[in-house]
Design an enzyme around this catalytic site. Sequence first.
Site, PDB file in Angstrom:
ATOM      1  N   HIS A 140      -5.916   8.933   7.739  1.00  0.00           N
ATOM      2  CA  HIS A 140      -4.631   9.549   7.383  1.00  0.00           C
ATOM      3  C   HIS A 140      -4.884  10.763   6.488  1.00  0.00           C
ATOM      4  O   HIS A 140      -5.183  10.619   5.304  1.00  0.00           O
ATOM      5  CB  HIS A 140      -3.740   8.551   6.639  1.00  0.00           C
TER       6      HIS A 140
ATOM      7  N   HIS B 216      -7.678  15.765  24.373  1.00  0.00           N
ATOM      8  CA  HIS B 216      -7.671  15.162  25.710  1.00  0.00           C
ATOM      9  C   HIS B 216      -8.797  15.705  26.587  1.00  0.00           C
ATOM     10  O   HIS B 216      -9.362  14.960  27.400  1.00  0.00           O
ATOM     11  CB  HIS B 216      -6.320  15.375  26.375  1.00  0.00           C
TER      12      HIS B 216
ATOM     13  N   HIS C 139      -6.837   7.452  15.305  1.00  0.00           N
ATOM     14  CA  HIS C 139      -7.220   6.038  15.384  1.00  0.00           C
ATOM     15  C   HIS C 139      -8.244   5.883  16.497  1.00  0.00           C
ATOM     16  O   HIS C 139      -8.182   6.583  17.511  1.00  0.00           O
ATOM     17  CB  HIS C 139      -5.998   5.162  15.686  1.00  0.00           C
TER      18      HIS C 139
ATOM     19  N   SER D  30     -13.464  -0.230  14.099  1.00  0.00           N
ATOM     20  CA  SER D  30     -12.078   0.241  14.132  1.00  0.00           C
ATOM     21  C   SER D  30     -11.873   1.233  12.999  1.00  0.00           C
ATOM     22  O   SER D  30     -12.308   0.987  11.872  1.00  0.00           O
ATOM     23  CB  SER D  30     -11.113  -0.941  13.963  1.00  0.00           C
TER      24      SER D  30
ATOM     25  N   ARG E  75     -14.996  -2.119  21.016  1.00  0.00           N
ATOM     26  CA  ARG E  75     -15.221  -3.538  20.730  1.00  0.00           C
ATOM     27  C   ARG E  75     -15.858  -4.262  21.926  1.00  0.00           C
ATOM     28  O   ARG E  75     -15.790  -3.811  23.064  1.00  0.00           O
ATOM     29  CB  ARG E  75     -13.905  -4.216  20.357  1.00  0.00           C
TER      30      ARG E  75
END
Length: 300
Positions: free
Chosen positions: A92, A142, A102, A88, A106
């Site tokens: 910033h 994107h 972000h 993870s 997992r």
Amino acid sequence: MKEKFLEYIHNLQDQICAKIESLDGVATFQQDLWDRPEGGGGRTRVIENGEVFEKGGVNISYVHGELPEALRKNFGVSQAKFFACGLSLVIHPKNPMVPTVHANWRYFEMYDENGDVKDCWFGGGQDLTPYYVFEEDAKHFHQVCKTACDKHHEDFYPKYKKACDDYFWNTHRNEARGVGGLFFDYLKATEEFSLQDRFDFVTGIGNSFLECYAPIVEKRKDLEYTQEQRDWQEIRRGRYVEFNLVHDRGTLFGLKTNGRIESILMSLPPKVQWRYDYHPEAGSKEEELEEILRNPKAWV
């Protein structure tokens, strides 16, 4: 599968940290190796007070043991053992023209009373949170996501883009956290997709991350900005904090499984403002961002 994915995220952590340090040019990551009393541990890496990045974390965790009560209720089991691992990250930047980013990838296993795998799945995604909208940056992010998805199935990008828009939604503010990206969860083996197919997809998305983000940082990190723009960045960071503490499943999972609190909360930015009933000036770039966040766009 768990050993293979754990090896993958360790290597990916190394690659991402090396690139972030290169982009910053000054700061380096501090590493903490930690153990979880109930089973497992992790490798936390944090960068702070850099030339480009004010704070960032790229963390690995691998936890196992008895499934906590709150999660047993979620999964409809009375008792079970589990294993979960993932990478993870939250970055910033200092310059408000550079977006926060972000990402998370997992893998989860749940076992029966004999220790055999009863259920398993992958999850993850990556999303962008700008403070000022540069349309070409959102389109680039994107497009890279879409290209990575299209290698596996043409339906994946529209499906997981919508899931991202739905998930990263600050319900109490009626706005998105950012301009989205990808979000997927509970990717299990099916008749159409094997567990290896799921592994290939998730690692393909992980491998696309630096291509998504690094060019945007390189393009924007040296742009000039004012104190007023910095204030706006800190106000918007407040909304980021609100989402993570109120809605984010990963944060809540970490807290409910007695995760390492420093690693769980490393996603929080160092400087934030909450101004009472603040509204940006009509027709401003700040208002433009709010309009986009209230009405998620199709970027590609």
